[in-house]
Write an enzyme that holds these catalytic residues in place. Structure first.
Site, mmCIF file in Angstrom:
data_model
loop_
_atom_site.group_PDB
_atom_site.id
_atom_site.type_symbol
_atom_site.label_atom_id
_atom_site.label_comp_id
_atom_site.label_asym_id
_atom_site.label_seq_id
_atom_site.Cartn_x
_atom_site.Cartn_y
_atom_site.Cartn_z
ATOM 1 N N ASP A 292 27.161 -23.545 72.804
ATOM 2 C CA ASP A 292 25.875 -22.947 73.177
ATOM 3 C C ASP A 292 25.022 -24.039 73.812
ATOM 4 O O ASP A 292 24.471 -24.889 73.110
ATOM 5 C CB ASP A 292 25.163 -22.363 71.960
ATOM 6 N N CYS B 164 30.590 -8.359 69.853
ATOM 7 C CA CYS B 164 29.556 -7.415 69.414
ATOM 8 C C CYS B 164 28.232 -7.736 70.096
ATOM 9 O O CYS B 164 27.161 -7.426 69.547
ATOM 10 C CB CYS B 164 29.390 -7.470 67.899
ATOM 11 N N ARG C 270 27.307 -8.055 74.268
ATOM 12 C CA ARG C 270 27.143 -7.174 75.418
ATOM 13 C C ARG C 270 28.456 -7.103 76.183
ATOM 14 O O ARG C 270 29.163 -8.109 76.326
ATOM 15 C CB ARG C 270 26.031 -7.677 76.349
ATOM 16 N N ASP D 281 32.758 -3.877 70.031
ATOM 17 C CA ASP D 281 31.669 -2.931 69.751
ATOM 18 C C ASP D 281 30.864 -2.633 71.003
ATOM 19 O O ASP D 281 30.031 -1.739 70.999
ATOM 20 C CB ASP D 281 30.752 -3.514 68.675
ATOM 21 N N GLU E 179 29.041 1.249 79.523
ATOM 22 C CA GLU E 179 28.727 1.981 78.295
ATOM 23 C C GLU E 179 27.981 3.255 78.669
ATOM 24 O O GLU E 179 27.129 3.231 79.551
ATOM 25 C CB GLU E 179 27.867 1.139 77.353
ATOM 26 N N HIS F 160 29.110 0.694 69.788
ATOM 27 C CA HIS F 160 27.870 -0.087 69.806
ATOM 28 C C HIS F 160 27.031 0.181 68.550
ATOM 29 O O HIS F 160 25.839 0.491 68.620
ATOM 30 C CB HIS F 160 27.044 0.242 71.059
ATOM 31 N N ILE F 161 27.665 0.032 67.405
ATOM 32 C CA ILE F 161 27.000 0.318 66.135
ATOM 33 C C ILE F 161 26.666 -0.943 65.331
ATOM 34 O O ILE F 161 26.098 -0.842 64.236
ATOM 35 C CB ILE F 161 27.865 1.230 65.241
#
Length: 336
Positions: free
Chosen positions: A183, A242, A244, A267, A272, A291-292
């Protein structure tokens, strides 16, 4: 001592205990109807604070900040791109801007990242399909050529270490994984506090038995994991996303999965919602959810409650924790 006046458009998730906490710290004026800019400026007369979460208020412009000299702090929801607030104008008028959305949604997303890791290690998507079809073979998960079994001691690569990634690191502690994090925006003191090892994206790809992608979608992260990165990750690995869908090259990912070279827990997708005829729905080496990861309704009160926490800190003269800075907005727009 006179309590500061705060105008609040709270949205649907404010709870009575959070209202009471805010009312102990401030004189609260609740917004119940839509306002245009002129109406909002009139309502803000004498207000030191504004919370806008319910969608009844217009964007917060330079003209509004100029017309509201007593305003000192603003709380917004889900505007880390700075589309609904003129952040330079706010800063120029000495107004602090708070956005705690990531704080509210980070814990459930991190938990689903962990769940996906465990699911993929046991190839549970394929095993579940077999169980429902009555074709299972006992004590055989069908992933002998992949990273499989327990999570304990596995090599984990984490791409993105924001609030979700930092919570995931906490959850991974009991598993004693060998973790490497990529990162470029993670501040050194945060990394030191988490006690993590950092590396380049390439180093993380080389390291990972399990790769977790947890970055926001920005111009710089779109397609961050493409064909070359998936090739570098190698065969028999696990990929969890999970965050994007657009941060992974969809065609490259599908090709990799169709070749049986990867097990994935997904996810999020591109596009989408996932088309009904998508091959991802049929592949045995993919575990998909719609996408939960963020969806935990019993904690939605945090969207308001965490803003209340920040307002109380501000009025008490304490340090803010979740200020929306120009650096954050520039990162989201790919300007850094």
């Amino acid at each position: 001592m006179t309590r500061p006046r705060v105008l609040v458009d709270a949205g649907p998730y404010a709870t009575d205990p959070d209202w009471r906490r805010l009312e102990q710290a401030a004189q609260v004026v609740r917004v119940t109807e839509e306002r245009d800019e002129a109406g909002l400026i009139a309502d803000l007369a004498g207000c030191a604070g504004l919370i806008t979460q319910g969608g009844r208020l217009p964007p917060l412009t330079k003209a509004l900040f100029r017309a509201c000299p007593e305003l000192r702090i603003v709380g917004v929801r889900g505007d880390r791109f700075g589309n609904g607030v003129d952040l330079p104008a706010a800063r120029g008028h000495g107004i602090r801007v708070i956005d705690t959305d990531n704080i509210a949604s980070a814990p459930p997303v991190a938990e689903w990242d962990l769940a996906m890791m465990l699911i993929c290690l046991r190839n549970a998507g394929a095993v579940y399909r077999q169980m429902m079809a009555g074709t299972e073979t006992w004590a055989v998960a069908g992933n002998q050529d992949f990273v499989h079994g327990e999570l304990t001691g596995k090599r984990v690569g984490l791409v993105g270490c924001g609030h979700v990634g930092q919570r995931l690191i906490e959850l991974l502690a009991p598993f004693r994984v060998d973790l490497l994090v990529s990162d470029p925006y993670l501040e050194e003191e945060v990394a030191d506090g988490l006690g993590i090892r950092r590396g380049s994206l390439e180093e993380v790809l080389d390291h990972a038995d399990i790769l977790v992608v947890q970055v926001p979608h920005t111009p710089r992260t779109e397609g961050l994991i493409g064909a070359a990165e998936l090739e570098r990750l190698g065969d028999g690995r696990i990929l969890v996303n999970c965050s994007r869908g657009k941060v992974i090259d969809h065609q490259a990912l599908v090709a990799r999965l169709q070749g049986g070279r990867l097990i994935a827990g997904l996810d999020v997708f591109d596009p989408e919602p996932l088309p009904a005829d998508s091959v991802l729905r049929r592949l045995p080496n993919v575990f998909c959810t719609p996408h939960i990861a963020w969806y935990a309704p019993h904690v939605f009160h945090r969207y308001f409650g965490s803003l209340v926490d920040e307002f109380i800190r501000f009025f008490n003269g304490d340090e803010l924790r979740y200020e929306l800075t120009q650096r954050m907005v520039d990162i989201r727009h790919g300007r850094m």
